[in-house]
Design a protein around this motif. Structure first.
Motif, PDB file in Angstrom:
ATOM      1  N   VAL A  30      33.221  39.529  57.754  1.00  0.00           N
ATOM      2  CA  VAL A  30      34.681  39.543  57.710  1.00  0.00           C
ATOM      3  C   VAL A  30      35.064  39.888  56.273  1.00  0.00           C
ATOM      4  O   VAL A  30      34.764  39.134  55.340  1.00  0.00           O
ATOM      5  CB  VAL A  30      35.271  38.178  58.125  1.00  0.00           C
ATOM      6  CG1 VAL A  30      36.795  38.209  58.041  1.00  0.00           C
ATOM      7  CG2 VAL A  30      34.793  37.792  59.519  1.00  0.00           C
ATOM      8  N   LEU A  31      35.693  41.048  56.106  1.00  0.00           N
ATOM      9  CA  LEU A  31      36.103  41.524  54.782  1.00  0.00           C
ATOM     10  C   LEU A  31      37.607  41.352  54.632  1.00  0.00           C
ATOM     11  O   LEU A  31      38.378  41.758  55.512  1.00  0.00           O
ATOM     12  CB  LEU A  31      35.776  43.013  54.628  1.00  0.00           C
ATOM     13  CG  LEU A  31      34.318  43.420  54.574  1.00  0.00           C
ATOM     14  CD1 LEU A  31      34.184  44.932  54.726  1.00  0.00           C
ATOM     15  CD2 LEU A  31      33.702  42.966  53.267  1.00  0.00           C
ATOM     16  N   LEU A  32      38.020  40.763  53.529  1.00  0.00           N
ATOM     17  CA  LEU A  32      39.437  40.663  53.241  1.00  0.00           C
ATOM     18  C   LEU A  32      39.669  40.869  51.758  1.00  0.00           C
ATOM     19  O   LEU A  32      38.772  40.655  50.936  1.00  0.00           O
ATOM     20  CB  LEU A  32      40.015  39.326  53.691  1.00  0.00           C
ATOM     21  CG  LEU A  32      39.565  38.076  52.951  1.00  0.00           C
ATOM     22  CD1 LEU A  32      40.721  37.099  52.850  1.00  0.00           C
ATOM     23  CD2 LEU A  32      38.417  37.426  53.690  1.00  0.00           C
ATOM     24  N   ARG A  33      40.845  41.317  51.460  1.00  0.00           N
ATOM     25  CA  ARG A  33      41.252  41.480  50.077  1.00  0.00           C
ATOM     26  C   ARG A  33      41.767  40.140  49.590  1.00  0.00           C
ATOM     27  O   ARG A  33      42.293  39.335  50.360  1.00  0.00           O
ATOM     28  CB  ARG A  33      42.365  42.521  49.994  1.00  0.00           C
ATOM     29  CG  ARG A  33      42.831  42.774  48.587  1.00  0.00           C
ATOM     30  CD  ARG A  33      44.006  43.709  48.558  1.00  0.00           C
ATOM     31  NE  ARG A  33      44.388  43.955  47.176  1.00  0.00           N
ATOM     32  CZ  ARG A  33      45.523  44.497  46.835  1.00  0.00           C
ATOM     33  NH1 ARG A  33      46.396  44.864  47.755  1.00  0.00           N
ATOM     34  NH2 ARG A  33      45.809  44.693  45.561  1.00  0.00           N
ATOM     35  N   HIS A  34      41.643  39.926  48.290  1.00  0.00           N
ATOM     36  CA  HIS A  34      42.235  38.722  47.693  1.00  0.00           C
ATOM     37  C   HIS A  34      43.728  38.672  48.024  1.00  0.00           C
ATOM     38  O   HIS A  34      44.348  39.687  48.335  1.00  0.00           O
ATOM     39  CB  HIS A  34      42.017  38.724  46.178  1.00  0.00           C
ATOM     40  CG  HIS A  34      42.611  39.923  45.508  1.00  0.00           C
ATOM     41  ND1 HIS A  34      43.957  40.038  45.233  1.00  0.00           N
ATOM     42  CD2 HIS A  34      42.046  41.079  45.104  1.00  0.00           C
ATOM     43  CE1 HIS A  34      44.194  41.200  44.660  1.00  0.00           C
ATOM     44  NE2 HIS A  34      43.050  41.870  44.573  1.00  0.00           N
ATOM     45  N   LEU A  70      29.992  32.321  52.304  1.00  0.00           N
ATOM     46  CA  LEU A  70      31.194  32.915  51.725  1.00  0.00           C
ATOM     47  C   LEU A  70      30.806  33.660  50.457  1.00  0.00           C
ATOM     48  O   LEU A  70      30.003  33.153  49.671  1.00  0.00           O
ATOM     49  CB  LEU A  70      32.220  31.834  51.362  1.00  0.00           C
ATOM     50  CG  LEU A  70      32.622  30.835  52.442  1.00  0.00           C
ATOM     51  CD1 LEU A  70      33.550  29.770  51.857  1.00  0.00           C
ATOM     52  CD2 LEU A  70      33.267  31.537  53.617  1.00  0.00           C
ATOM     53  N   PHE A  71      31.392  34.832  50.249  1.00  0.00           N
ATOM     54  CA  PHE A  71      31.168  35.603  49.030  1.00  0.00           C
ATOM     55  C   PHE A  71      32.501  35.943  48.394  1.00  0.00           C
ATOM     56  O   PHE A  71      33.468  36.261  49.092  1.00  0.00           O
ATOM     57  CB  PHE A  71      30.457  36.934  49.332  1.00  0.00           C
ATOM     58  CG  PHE A  71      28.994  36.825  49.579  1.00  0.00           C
ATOM     59  CD1 PHE A  71      28.090  36.940  48.534  1.00  0.00           C
ATOM     60  CD2 PHE A  71      28.500  36.625  50.855  1.00  0.00           C
ATOM     61  CE1 PHE A  71      26.722  36.854  48.753  1.00  0.00           C
ATOM     62  CE2 PHE A  71      27.136  36.540  51.093  1.00  0.00           C
ATOM     63  CZ  PHE A  71      26.246  36.655  50.037  1.00  0.00           C
ATOM     64  N   THR A  72      32.535  35.899  47.058  1.00  0.00           N
ATOM     65  CA  THR A  72      33.684  36.380  46.290  1.00  0.00           C
ATOM     66  C   THR A  72      33.156  37.250  45.160  1.00  0.00           C
ATOM     67  O   THR A  72      31.965  37.230  44.851  1.00  0.00           O
ATOM     68  CB  THR A  72      34.507  35.231  45.670  1.00  0.00           C
ATOM     69  OG1 THR A  72      33.736  34.601  44.648  1.00  0.00           O
ATOM     70  CG2 THR A  72      34.950  34.221  46.711  1.00  0.00           C
ATOM     71  N   SER A  73      34.087  37.958  44.533  1.00  0.00           N
ATOM     72  CA  SER A  73      33.704  38.683  43.320  1.00  0.00           C
ATOM     73  C   SER A  73      33.757  37.710  42.148  1.00  0.00           C
ATOM     74  O   SER A  73      34.103  36.534  42.307  1.00  0.00           O
ATOM     75  CB  SER A  73      34.648  39.866  43.080  1.00  0.00           C
ATOM     76  OG  SER A  73      35.857  39.426  42.490  1.00  0.00           O
ATOM     77  N   ASP A  74      33.476  38.233  40.983  1.00  0.00           N
ATOM     78  CA  ASP A  74      33.497  37.407  39.781  1.00  0.00           C
ATOM     79  C   ASP A  74      34.894  37.278  39.176  1.00  0.00           C
ATOM     80  O   ASP A  74      35.042  36.721  38.085  1.00  0.00           O
ATOM     81  CB  ASP A  74      32.503  37.939  38.744  1.00  0.00           C
ATOM     82  CG  ASP A  74      32.653  39.429  38.474  1.00  0.00           C
ATOM     83  OD1 ASP A  74      33.437  40.111  39.177  1.00  0.00           O
ATOM     84  OD2 ASP A  74      31.983  39.931  37.570  1.00  0.00           O
ATOM     85  N   THR A  78      39.823  36.438  43.748  1.00  0.00           N
ATOM     86  CA  THR A  78      39.023  36.350  44.978  1.00  0.00           C
ATOM     87  C   THR A  78      38.530  34.920  45.181  1.00  0.00           C
ATOM     88  O   THR A  78      38.516  34.412  46.303  1.00  0.00           O
ATOM     89  CB  THR A  78      37.829  37.326  44.953  1.00  0.00           C
ATOM     90  OG1 THR A  78      36.968  37.004  43.868  1.00  0.00           O
ATOM     91  CG2 THR A  78      38.287  38.772  44.875  1.00  0.00           C
ATOM     92  N   GLN A  79      38.144  34.283  44.089  1.00  0.00           N
ATOM     93  CA  GLN A  79      37.662  32.903  44.171  1.00  0.00           C
ATOM     94  C   GLN A  79      38.780  31.964  44.600  1.00  0.00           C
ATOM     95  O   GLN A  79      38.566  31.058  45.423  1.00  0.00           O
ATOM     96  CB  GLN A  79      37.065  32.492  42.833  1.00  0.00           C
ATOM     97  CG  GLN A  79      35.825  33.314  42.497  1.00  0.00           C
ATOM     98  CD  GLN A  79      35.368  33.157  41.067  1.00  0.00           C
ATOM     99  OE1 GLN A  79      35.620  32.145  40.426  1.00  0.00           O
ATOM    100  NE2 GLN A  79      34.670  34.169  40.559  1.00  0.00           N
ATOM    101  N   CYS A 120      35.475  38.029  50.301  1.00  0.00           N
ATOM    102  CA  CYS A 120      36.784  38.288  49.705  1.00  0.00           C
ATOM    103  C   CYS A 120      36.564  39.229  48.534  1.00  0.00           C
ATOM    104  O   CYS A 120      35.877  38.879  47.569  1.00  0.00           O
ATOM    105  CB  CYS A 120      37.439  36.981  49.258  1.00  0.00           C
ATOM    106  SG  CYS A 120      39.120  37.233  48.657  1.00  0.00           S
ATOM    107  N   TRP A 121      37.158  40.423  48.613  1.00  0.00           N
ATOM    108  CA  TRP A 121      36.867  41.482  47.664  1.00  0.00           C
ATOM    109  C   TRP A 121      38.137  42.122  47.168  1.00  0.00           C
ATOM    110  O   TRP A 121      39.180  41.485  47.143  1.00  0.00           O
ATOM    111  CB  TRP A 121      35.912  42.475  48.353  1.00  0.00           C
ATOM    112  CG  TRP A 121      34.870  43.057  47.461  1.00  0.00           C
ATOM    113  CD1 TRP A 121      34.702  44.376  47.185  1.00  0.00           C
ATOM    114  CD2 TRP A 121      33.836  42.374  46.737  1.00  0.00           C
ATOM    115  NE1 TRP A 121      33.634  44.559  46.341  1.00  0.00           N
ATOM    116  CE2 TRP A 121      33.085  43.338  46.049  1.00  0.00           C
ATOM    117  CE3 TRP A 121      33.480  41.034  46.595  1.00  0.00           C
ATOM    118  CZ2 TRP A 121      32.002  43.025  45.243  1.00  0.00           C
ATOM    119  CZ3 TRP A 121      32.408  40.712  45.798  1.00  0.00           C
ATOM    120  CH2 TRP A 121      31.682  41.690  45.124  1.00  0.00           C
TER     121      TRP A 121
END
Length: 182
Positions: A30-34, A70-74, A78-79, A120-121
């Protein structure tokens, strides 16, 4: 002794079949934008009030996918977007470099088969993740003020990868405040 060898052979064949099936599992990403951020001019801008409301409103929708990871960018936004979900699920998101979209896709394919993963990207990089997962054909366009979409990418063990786009449908307070965070 021949019976023992026969049983060992059957056991070995069963274990081999099980190993093949474990390696050939579907992956759902599941891809979502911040959510809405405070500033377009700050590279690591935190979320705006509208974005914080959206992040809270996304919890019921995203927890319905029953994610394993769950994954976020740095980057903070996103976090912050996944923080309410992570708190509700008792999970700690894995943080990856914003510059590593292709590496993230490769990691998902390699290490997360048989799972549902939420990522979240960023609007300009989410397409790279989708392409890295094997999505072919045209992809929906997200403008700079598109915050209400998510993509469900299904990577089957065999067959074509599919992408489904959904509108997030946040709660009324998040939707009402969305215009402020653009």
């Amino acid at each position: 002794m021949p019976v023992l060898r026969y049983r060992r052979g059957i056991l070995l064949a069963c274990l081999l079949a099980l190993a093949v099936n474990l390696g050939a599992q579907d992956l759902t990403v599941v891809l979502l934008r911040h959510a809405e951020r405070q500033s377009l001019f700050d590279a690591d801008s935190p979320l705006a009030e509208a974005g914080l409301r959206r992040a809270q409103a996304l919890v019921p929708l995203l927890e319905g996918f029953r994610p394993a990871v769950l994954f976020t960018s740095d980057l903070r936004r996103t976090q912050q977007t996944l923080a309410p979900l992570a708190a509700k699920l008792g999970m700690v998101p894995l943080v990856r470099s914003k510059d590593g979209s292709e590496a993230l896709a490769a990691e998902l394919l390699r290490d997360h088969r048989g799972r549902t993963v939420i990522v979240c990207w960023h609007h300009d990089l989410v397409k790279k993740v989708a392409r890295g997962l094997g999505v072919k054909g045209p992809l929906p366009y997200w403008t700079l003020d598109t915050y209400d979409r998510l993509w469900i990418v299904r990577v089957p063990a065999q067959g074509a990868v599919s992408l489904e786009e959904r509108i997030q449908e946040p709660s009324a307070p998040a939707a009402a405040g969305a215009a402020q965070g653009r």
